[in-house]
Write an enzyme that holds these catalytic residues in place. Structure first.
Site, PDB file in Angstrom:
ATOM      1  CD  GLU A   1       1.478 -13.875  15.003  1.00  0.00           C
ATOM      2  OE1 GLU A   1       1.504 -12.940  15.592  1.00  0.00           O
ATOM      3  OE2 GLU A   1       1.456 -15.174  15.504  1.00  0.00           O
ATOM      4  CG  ASN A  35       2.972   1.597  -5.228  1.00  0.00           C
ATOM      5  OD1 ASN A  35       3.717   1.645  -4.120  1.00  0.00           O
ATOM      6  ND2 ASN A  35       2.521   0.453  -5.695  1.00  0.00           N
ATOM      7  CG  ASP A  53      -2.033   1.031   1.354  1.00  0.00           C
ATOM      8  OD1 ASP A  53      -2.326   1.506   0.240  1.00  0.00           O
ATOM      9  OD2 ASP A  53      -2.671   1.200   2.278  1.00  0.00           O
ATOM     10  CD  GLU A 101     -12.459  -5.549  -3.654  1.00  0.00           C
ATOM     11  OE1 GLU A 101     -11.582  -5.393  -3.577  1.00  0.00           O
ATOM     12  OE2 GLU A 101     -13.429  -6.165  -3.581  1.00  0.00           O
ATOM     13  CG  ASN A 102      -6.582  -2.216  -6.747  1.00  0.00           C
ATOM     14  OD1 ASN A 102      -5.841  -2.937  -6.805  1.00  0.00           O
ATOM     15  ND2 ASN A 102      -7.384  -1.321  -5.960  1.00  0.00           N
ATOM     16  NE  ARG A 150      -3.399   6.991  -7.837  1.00  0.00           N
ATOM     17  CZ  ARG A 150      -3.615   6.757  -6.684  1.00  0.00           C
ATOM     18  NH1 ARG A 150      -3.399   7.840  -5.626  1.00  0.00           N
ATOM     19  NH2 ARG A 150      -3.804   5.552  -6.106  1.00  0.00           N
TER      20      ARG A 150
END
Length: 250
Positions: free
Chosen positions: A205, A19, A17, A64-65, A30
């Site tokens: 974890e 970028n 996450d 969802e992208n 972007r």
């Protein structure tokens, strides 16, 4: 990284996450952030395998992208093609297998062909595996698995009334044949799974860092692995049971 072998996770999954926000903070497009993100992928995969990790999963493109601006999606497809072209020789030289998760059918044909070519050339490797999640969502994966299982029961491939346990059901997931992640790392300050490996991460974890993905380097990976090594993984048992099973300390 000076960690004992039994403290190295076999499988580390990354939610990459930040970028776009990394690029915007620097006045860049972007797409430049996504390009920087591919460089982080290369060094992180290299460092993870050097540390003894066997599986690295990368959440590259979620289901969802597709809601993102069309120009950003086009840029991502071009970056994906460039990454596959540049890294194919690296995968072959270092005997790294490429696997994917998700429904690839909506991707452009050239992207699908490039993915299929690298997967075919590396399928014989087994010591190190990179798994790329593309058009992936855990909810869609679960629904697809349930439909496939129901179809097998309907066709008599599975006897009606056969007990359904995790071992059987997990064989219908996109991750069939890939061990569950031991450690899930998310960058850029967010603290959620975002529909990523939700069933497979039941006992993983979870490590969250404020560092955006393009800045994630060897030091950040070292911190994540040190966090994992510090955890006591009980899988529902008590601490005393775990200590008894591990035997007397040396």
């Amino acid at each position: 990284m000076n960690l004992p072998p039994n403290k190295i996770p076999r499988h580390v999954a990354f939610i990459m996450d930040g970028n776009g926000r990394w690029a915007e903070a620097r006045g860049l497009a972007r797409a430049e952030g996504h390009l920087a993100g591919t460089r982080a992928v290369v060094r992180t995969v290299e460092n993870a395998f050097r540390a003894g990790v066997e599986y690295v999963t990368l959440y590259a493109f979620s289901s969802e992208n597709w809601r993102r601006p069309p120009e950003e999606i086009r840029a991502l497809m071009a970056i994906m093609l460039r990454f596959l072209d540049e890294q194919e020789a690296v995968f072959l030289k270092n005997e790294i297998r490429l696997e994917t998760l998700g429904d690839l059918s909506p991707f452009p044909q050239d992207v699908r062909d490039a993915i299929a070519a690298v997967k075919a050339k590396t399928e014989k490797f087994s010591a190190r595996t990179v798994v790329v999640a593309l058009n992936y969502g855990s909810r869609a994966e679960t629904l697809r698995a349930a439909e496939r299982y129901a179809e097998d029961v309907r066709l008599g491939r599975v006897a009606a009334g056969t007990p359904l346990d995790w071992e059987r059901f997990s064989g219908y997931l996109w991750t069939a044949g890939v061990p569950d992640p031991d450690l899930v790392v998310r960058t850029s300050g967010e603290s959620r799974l975002s529909n990523f490996l939700m069933l497979q991460s039941a006992y993983a974890e979870l490590y969250f860092t404020d560092v955006p993905w393009p800045d994630f380097g060897e030091a950040e990976l070292r911190d994540a692995l040190a966090f994992y090594a510090s955890r006591e993984r009980r899988f529902g048992k008590t601490s005393s049971q775990i200590r008894a099973e591990s035997g007397p300390s040396s």
